[in-house]
Design an enzyme around this catalytic site. Sequence first.
Site, short mmCIF file in Angstrom:
data_model
loop_
_atom_site.label_atom_id
_atom_site.label_comp_id
_atom_site.label_asym_id
_atom_site.label_seq_id
_atom_site.Cartn_x
_atom_site.Cartn_y
_atom_site.Cartn_z
N ALA A 131 0.80 -1.23 0.00
CA ALA A 131 0.00 0.00 0.00
C ALA A 131 0.84 1.28 0.00
O ALA A 131 0.29 2.36 -0.08
CB ALA A 131 -0.92 -0.01 1.22
N ASN A 197 0.63 -3.90 8.15
CA ASN A 197 1.41 -4.14 6.92
C ASN A 197 2.31 -2.97 6.53
O ASN A 197 3.47 -3.17 6.19
CB ASN A 197 0.47 -4.49 5.77
CG ASN A 197 -0.20 -5.82 6.00
OD1 ASN A 197 0.46 -6.82 6.23
ND2 ASN A 197 -1.52 -5.85 5.97
N HIS A 227 -1.37 7.26 4.20
CA HIS A 227 -0.07 6.88 4.74
C HIS A 227 0.91 8.02 4.48
O HIS A 227 1.08 8.43 3.33
CB HIS A 227 0.45 5.61 4.05
CG HIS A 227 -0.50 4.46 4.12
ND1 HIS A 227 -0.82 3.84 5.29
CD2 HIS A 227 -1.23 3.83 3.16
CE1 HIS A 227 -1.69 2.87 5.06
NE2 HIS A 227 -1.96 2.85 3.77
N1 LIG Z 1 1.29 -5.33 2.17
C1 LIG Z 1 0.28 -4.49 2.24
O1 LIG Z 1 0.42 -3.27 2.14
C2 LIG Z 1 -1.10 -5.06 2.43
C3 LIG Z 1 -2.20 -4.25 2.17
C4 LIG Z 1 -3.46 -4.82 2.31
C5 LIG Z 1 -3.64 -6.14 2.76
N2 LIG Z 1 -2.54 -6.88 3.03
C6 LIG Z 1 -2.68 -8.26 3.55
O2 LIG Z 1 -3.01 -9.13 2.51
C7 LIG Z 1 -3.72 -10.25 3.04
C8 LIG Z 1 -4.96 -10.56 2.17
O3 LIG Z 1 -5.81 -9.42 2.10
P1 LIG Z 1 -7.27 -9.56 1.45
O4 LIG Z 1 -7.83 -8.18 1.38
O5 LIG Z 1 -7.19 -10.38 0.20
O6 LIG Z 1 -8.01 -10.41 2.61
P2 LIG Z 1 -9.31 -11.33 2.47
O7 LIG Z 1 -9.76 -11.57 3.86
O8 LIG Z 1 -10.27 -10.77 1.49
O9 LIG Z 1 -8.74 -12.71 1.85
C9 LIG Z 1 -7.94 -13.63 2.54
C10 LIG Z 1 -8.23 -15.01 2.00
O10 LIG Z 1 -7.27 -15.93 2.52
C11 LIG Z 1 -7.96 -17.12 2.89
N3 LIG Z 1 -7.19 -17.80 3.93
C12 LIG Z 1 -7.10 -17.48 5.24
N4 LIG Z 1 -6.26 -18.35 5.86
C13 LIG Z 1 -5.83 -19.21 4.93
C14 LIG Z 1 -4.95 -20.33 4.96
N5 LIG Z 1 -4.36 -20.73 6.09
N6 LIG Z 1 -4.71 -20.99 3.80
C15 LIG Z 1 -5.30 -20.61 2.64
N7 LIG Z 1 -6.16 -19.56 2.56
C16 LIG Z 1 -6.41 -18.88 3.68
C17 LIG Z 1 -9.34 -16.67 3.36
O11 LIG Z 1 -10.26 -17.74 3.25
C18 LIG Z 1 -9.62 -15.54 2.36
O12 LIG Z 1 -10.22 -16.06 1.19
C19 LIG Z 1 -4.08 -9.89 4.49
O13 LIG Z 1 -3.18 -10.56 5.35
C20 LIG Z 1 -3.83 -8.40 4.56
O14 LIG Z 1 -3.40 -7.99 5.85
C21 LIG Z 1 -1.29 -6.38 2.85
#
Ligand SMILES: NC(=O)c1ccc[n+]([C@@H]2O[C@H](COP(=O)([O-])OP(=O)(O)OC[C@H]3O[C@@H](n4cnc5c(N)ncnc54)[C@H](O)[C@@H]3O)[C@@H](O)[C@H]2O)c1
Length: 274
Positions: A131, A197, A227
């Site tokens: 992000a 994150n 941010h």
């Molecule tokens: N790096 C960044 O700046 C940044 C920004 C936004 C989100 N993220 C991270 O990215 C990740 C995903 O975000 P999102 O918006 O897609 O979330 P989301 O909740 O929409 O999707 C997560 C998916 O992962 C699945 N899941 C959970 N545990 C699992 C496992 N052990 N094995 C397989 N699948 C599993 C869930 O069923 C869900 O479908 C989150 O951890 C979030 O914190 C990072």
Amino acid sequence: MRLGLIGFGNIAVTLLGQLAETIDAPLECLTVLCLPEFAGETTARLAGEFAGVATEVAVVTEAPALLSHRPQLVIECAGHMAVATHVPTVLRASVDVVVVSIGALSDESLEKELRLAAADGRAHLILPAGAVGGIDLLAALGAAGGLEVRYRGSKPPLAWSGTPAEAAIDLGALTEAEIFFTGTAREAARQFPKNANVAATLALAGAGFEATHVELVADPAAPGNVHEYSVVSPLAKYSMRIENLPSAGNAKTSVSTVYSVLREIRNRIGPVAI
Ligand SMILES: NC(=O)c1ccc[n+]([C@@H]2O[C@H](COP(=O)([O-])OP(=O)(O)OC[C@H]3O[C@@H](n4cnc5c(N)ncnc54)[C@H](O)[C@@H]3O)[C@@H](O)[C@H]2O)c1
């Protein structure tokens, strides 16, 4: 390319939609690792709205099954538990992994395990900008040491519901911006794991978790997830302000995060990486 995805939520689904629009030819193979209870639904969606993204498609629920489809790159977009459960196995099998749930690395023992697994497998643990932006410059300046990094994350008050901010301030009654947390990136990640994150990305690229200063703010005037950070180094000074729009599927995730992951893939598929 043979691509693996861990997780099939908002980021994965948005990413596949963008991939379908931007790549010239279908992926050679797409393997999705999801939770067992979502395997049927995931299989149906891949055959329906995402038919055509890849020539060969598979849905699995364990890392060894993911590896049996010989991915060249795996993208983790599932969460902290999935990073701990699956990513070390993939790295040890010499497959590069893009970890989107970077906040997971605020857990020191998991960070160590991932670094060791990448070294053992001679694979790369790839931490995307997500992000935020300017991570290239921060990581470059970090090599020279002497960094001072200050980050401020602002969101509309109700976006902090369900976090310890609720105990610190009356989110519903705020009329002006209020800082409810100041501390290190490590402490911010511990208290606000779902918002960890960006602070973790800055810490890992720059001055580390203990020396990265974090402020979290509830701001009724915030236009979305904002941010801001400033960097002072012996070589250069800069500051950034990024106003991100939330993605359609998950208001907590900035849509630019998905484009940052898309960039990681395009840089590997295309003739030029930038
Ligand atoms: N790096 C960044 O700046 C940044 C920004 C936004 C989100 N993220 C991270 O990215 C990740 C995903 O975000 P999102 O918006 O897609 O979330 P989301 O909740 O929409 O999707 C997560 C998916 O992962 C699945 N899941 C959970 N545990 C699992 C496992 N052990 N094995 C397989 N699948 C599993 C869930 O069923 C869900 O479908 C989150 O951890 C979030 O914190 C990072």
